[in-house]
Motif scaffolding. Structure first.
Motif, PDB file in Angstrom:
ATOM      1  N   LEU A   6       0.825  -1.136  -0.003  1.00 22.83           N
ATOM      2  CA  LEU A   6      -0.105  -0.138   0.059  1.00 22.83           C
ATOM      3  C   LEU A   6       0.963   1.310   0.009  1.00 22.83           C
ATOM      4  CD1 LEU A   6      -2.932   1.149   0.564  1.00 22.83           C
ATOM      5  CD2 LEU A   6      -2.099   1.263   2.975  1.00 22.83           C
ATOM      6  N   TRP A   7       0.391   2.234  -0.814  1.00 23.36           N
ATOM      7  CA  TRP A   7       1.280   3.553  -0.788  1.00 23.36           C
ATOM      8  C   TRP A   7       0.463   4.550  -1.491  1.00 23.36           C
ATOM      9  CZ3 TRP A   7       1.476  -0.097  -4.644  1.00 23.36           C
ATOM     10  CH2 TRP A   7       1.398   0.482  -6.150  1.00 23.36           C
ATOM     11  N   LEU A   8       0.667   5.856  -0.913  1.00 20.80           N
ATOM     12  CA  LEU A   8      -0.024   6.944  -1.444  1.00 20.80           C
ATOM     13  C   LEU A   8       0.944   7.716  -2.463  1.00 20.80           C
ATOM     14  CD1 LEU A   8      -2.288   9.174  -1.099  1.00 20.80           C
ATOM     15  CD2 LEU A   8      -0.870  10.316   0.596  1.00 20.80           C
ATOM     16  N   ASP A   9       0.229   7.824  -3.861  1.00 19.80           N
ATOM     17  CA  ASP A   9       0.892   8.269  -4.736  1.00 19.80           C
ATOM     18  C   ASP A   9       0.554   9.816  -4.746  1.00 19.80           C
ATOM     19  OD1 ASP A   9       1.959   9.053  -7.273  1.00 19.80           O
ATOM     20  OD2 ASP A   9       0.913   7.645  -8.463  1.00 19.80           O
ATOM     21  N   ASP A  10       1.473  10.509  -4.441  1.00 22.88           N
ATOM     22  CA  ASP A  10       1.343  12.194  -4.152  1.00 22.88           C
ATOM     23  C   ASP A  10       1.324  12.749  -5.603  1.00 22.88           C
ATOM     24  OD1 ASP A  10       4.159  11.814  -4.458  1.00 22.88           O
ATOM     25  OD2 ASP A  10       4.707  12.700  -2.921  1.00 22.88           O
ATOM     26  N   CYS A  18      -2.710   3.854  -3.660  1.00 20.61           N
ATOM     27  CA  CYS A  18      -2.733   2.552  -4.535  1.00 20.61           C
ATOM     28  C   CYS A  18      -2.544   1.473  -3.603  1.00 20.61           C
ATOM     29  CB  CYS A  18      -1.644   3.073  -5.404  1.00 20.61           C
ATOM     30  SG  CYS A  18      -1.904   4.388  -6.759  1.00 20.61           S
ATOM     31  N   CYS A  19      -2.974   0.269  -4.035  1.00 21.94           N
ATOM     32  CA  CYS A  19      -2.456  -0.912  -3.374  1.00 21.94           C
ATOM     33  C   CYS A  19      -2.313  -2.005  -4.582  1.00 21.94           C
ATOM     34  CB  CYS A  19      -3.410  -1.194  -2.305  1.00 21.94           C
ATOM     35  SG  CYS A  19      -4.965  -2.089  -2.935  1.00 21.94           S
ATOM     36  N   THR A  20      -1.440  -3.153  -4.087  1.00 23.96           N
ATOM     37  CA  THR A  20      -1.451  -4.233  -5.214  1.00 23.96           C
ATOM     38  C   THR A  20      -1.648  -5.662  -4.081  1.00 23.96           C
ATOM     39  OG1 THR A  20       0.312  -3.175  -6.476  1.00 23.96           O
ATOM     40  CG2 THR A  20      -0.014  -5.458  -6.573  1.00 23.96           C
ATOM     41  N   VAL A  21      -2.600  -6.400  -4.560  1.00 21.37           N
ATOM     42  CA  VAL A  21      -2.707  -7.557  -3.739  1.00 21.37           C
ATOM     43  C   VAL A  21      -1.694  -8.688  -4.327  1.00 21.37           C
ATOM     44  CG1 VAL A  21      -4.449  -9.492  -3.253  1.00 21.37           C
ATOM     45  CG2 VAL A  21      -4.641  -6.955  -3.129  1.00 21.37           C
ATOM     46  N   LYS A  45      -4.059  -4.976  -8.874  1.00 19.77           N
ATOM     47  CA  LYS A  45      -3.699  -3.764  -8.567  1.00 19.77           C
ATOM     48  C   LYS A  45      -5.352  -2.929  -8.376  1.00 19.77           C
ATOM     49  CE  LYS A  45       0.569  -4.189 -10.677  1.00 19.77           C
ATOM     50  NZ  LYS A  45       1.394  -3.588 -12.027  1.00 19.77           N
ATOM     51  N   PHE A  46      -5.025  -2.091  -7.389  1.00 23.92           N
ATOM     52  CA  PHE A  46      -6.269  -1.062  -7.089  1.00 23.92           C
ATOM     53  C   PHE A  46      -5.781   0.040  -6.948  1.00 23.92           C
ATOM     54  CE2 PHE A  46      -7.328  -5.566  -5.623  1.00 23.92           C
ATOM     55  CZ  PHE A  46      -8.606  -5.768  -6.259  1.00 23.92           C
ATOM     56  N   GLU A  47      -7.106   1.230  -6.807  1.00 28.35           N
ATOM     57  CA  GLU A  47      -6.623   2.619  -6.426  1.00 28.35           C
ATOM     58  C   GLU A  47      -7.860   3.106  -5.973  1.00 28.35           C
ATOM     59  OE1 GLU A  47      -5.327   4.485  -9.994  1.00 28.35           O
ATOM     60  OE2 GLU A  47      -7.306   4.638 -10.964  1.00 28.35           O
TER      61      GLU A  47
END
Length: 456
Positions: free
Chosen positions: A157-161, A167-170, A178-180
């Motif tokens: 999980l990370w915040l795309d500034d 954003c996150c990836t399972v 991948k999700f957002e």
């Protein structure tokens, strides 16, 4: 809204996001203590504003010393292989190509502070593998309940500034999803949607065939995850800060001991109010014309109780964390080499114990990158510090017992790469020596005569 099906990508996303959010909230406390952002010592609300400057000055960060004393002696020296070939050199090349001399130190540091950290393995664009350290507030791995130690899924999980999106990836053993979502408000839940990447199929194949993370757990238990090195000492750190703040406020109030005067008339102003007769300062003298005037001062505040209390609390931290007391107190008084070694024995034992679990994560990481455990066994630098004289004396005695020189080099602290280079230098020197002995015994080889007519 209907709940996702169990073990679907959406189910794993929501489940792991909730677990990661909870863990991040818990571990941020330890991060604050390591960064010297301790809670300010408690004071009555009316007194906090005047003394806020002193409260901020009262933080003495022993938590950082505890972690750094431990992490500073965790260093991977190389790899050893039990199979023929250059598998250990190949593993070391991969390690160097991914800058893991520094990257592993970052992961060890976060594991000591937060209780766990991760190394992620992913295919590199030019072939081979890319290994990156991952922060425990951005990655979480869940293991199968029916198979201990086997990862079932992971979330990054990370915040795309750049785009203000979460954003996150399972990661599942066979697929990657991948999700957002728009950045949620504080306390709100993200509204996820699929994150489409140009040139990639959503729900693409996981080419590794496994969850691509090696977990570096610090002091795990059978039914509990890794734990921070600071878990048991944050309360003691608060006690130390409180003692220091009390001492500083005492110093502030008693920097100039209170003076007293008797036997003199106090002057009055035009309104009949008493006027303080003296402006007291360190560079002024008190003078009175009254014959019976007497001057004196009260005794200065005794700070020894505060100092002793702080030392006792520091000793508590040293005992609980197996940190040598002289690391925290910064004082050595005629200690012999044996006494210093005894003082560090607890720290050395802790390092060996912690390394066993860190090594499991490192070996899994290398296995994901294509190296079997027999091809990439971790070699650590020794955490023990000895004088060169002590070490040489011990190695000479071991050599007299027939211990192979490669083992002696390893005990010296040489890396597998240095040992291989030294071995090759020795073989080359032996070949040159043997060639010189042959020439000395039999002379140079005869040269063929020049061709030409033979006289009869």
């Amino acid at each position: 809204m209907p709940q996702p099906a169990v073990e679907s990508p959406e189910w794993w996303r929501d489940r792991l996001y909730e677990k990661l959010s909870k863990r991040s909230g818990d571990t941020e406390v330890f991060d604050a203590y390591y960064e010297c952002e301790h809670p300010l010592p408690h004071l009555h609300e009316k007194a906090r504003a005047p003394f806020r400057r002193l409260l901020k000055m009262s933080r003495a960060n022993y938590c950082e010393l505890v972690v750094d004393a431990f992490v500073g002696r965790l260093e991977v020296a190389g790899f050893q292989s039990d199979v023929e070939g250059d598998a250990d050199q190949a593993a070391w090349r991969l390690w160097q190509e991914n800058n893991l001399d520094g990257g592993s130190q970052l992961a060890f540091l976060e594991a000591a502070i937060h209780g766990t950290a991760y190394l992620m393995v992913s295919p590199a664009s030019g072939g081979g593998f890319r290994i990156t350290p991952e922060h425990p507030t951005q990655v979480i791995v869940e293991y199968r309940p029916d198979a201990s130690g086997v990862p079932a899924a992971a979330l990054k999980l990370w915040l795309d500034d750049w785009t203000a999106k979460l954003c996150c990836t399972v990661y599942l053993p066979d697929r990657i999803y991948k999700f957002e979502a728009p950045e949620p408000k504080a306390g709100g839940r993200p509204r996820w949607s699929r994150r489409e990447v140009t040139g990639e199929e959503w729900g693409g194949t996981n080419v590794l065939g496994e969850v691509p993370f090696g977990e570096l757990a610090n002091r795990p238990r059978m039914l509990k995850p890794g734990a921070s090195e600071l878990r048991s000492v944050t309360g003691i750190q608060d006690r130390i800060n409180k003692t220091i703040s009390d001492r500083m406020m005492t110093q502030e109030a008693a920097a100039f001991p209170q003076k007293w005067a008797t036997g003199m008339e106090i002057p009055l102003d035009d309104n009949g109010q008493e006027i303080e007769p003296f402006d007291v300062a360190v560079n002024k003298i008190l003078i009175a014309e009254d014959a019976g005037a007497k001057f004196g001062q009260f005794a200065a505040a005794d700070l020894s109780g505060y100092l002793k209390a702080k030392v006792e609390d520091v000793h508590d931290i040293a005992a609980i964390t197996s940190t040598p007391p002289h690391y925290l107190l910064g004082s050595l008084v005629n200690l012999s080499a044996e006494a210093l070694k005894a003082a560090e024995a607890g720290l050395i034992h802790k390092i060996y114990q912690r390394r066993r679990f860190l090594e499991e994560g490192l070996e899994r990481t290398m296995r994901l990158a294509g190296f079997a455990s027999s091809q990439a066994r971790i070699v650590w630098k020794s955490p023990e510090w000895r004088t060169e004289g002590e070490l040489v004396d011990a190695l000479v005695k071991m050599g007299s017992l027939g211990v192979p020189r490669e083992v002696l080099w390893e005990r010296w602290g040489a890396t597998p790469q240095e040992i291989e280079r030294w071995r090759k230098l020795g073989e080359d020197a032996l070949d040159r020596a043997l060639a010189g002995d042959v020439a000395a015994e039999y002379g140079p080889k005869p040269t063929a005569p020049a061709s030409g007519p033979v006289e009869g």
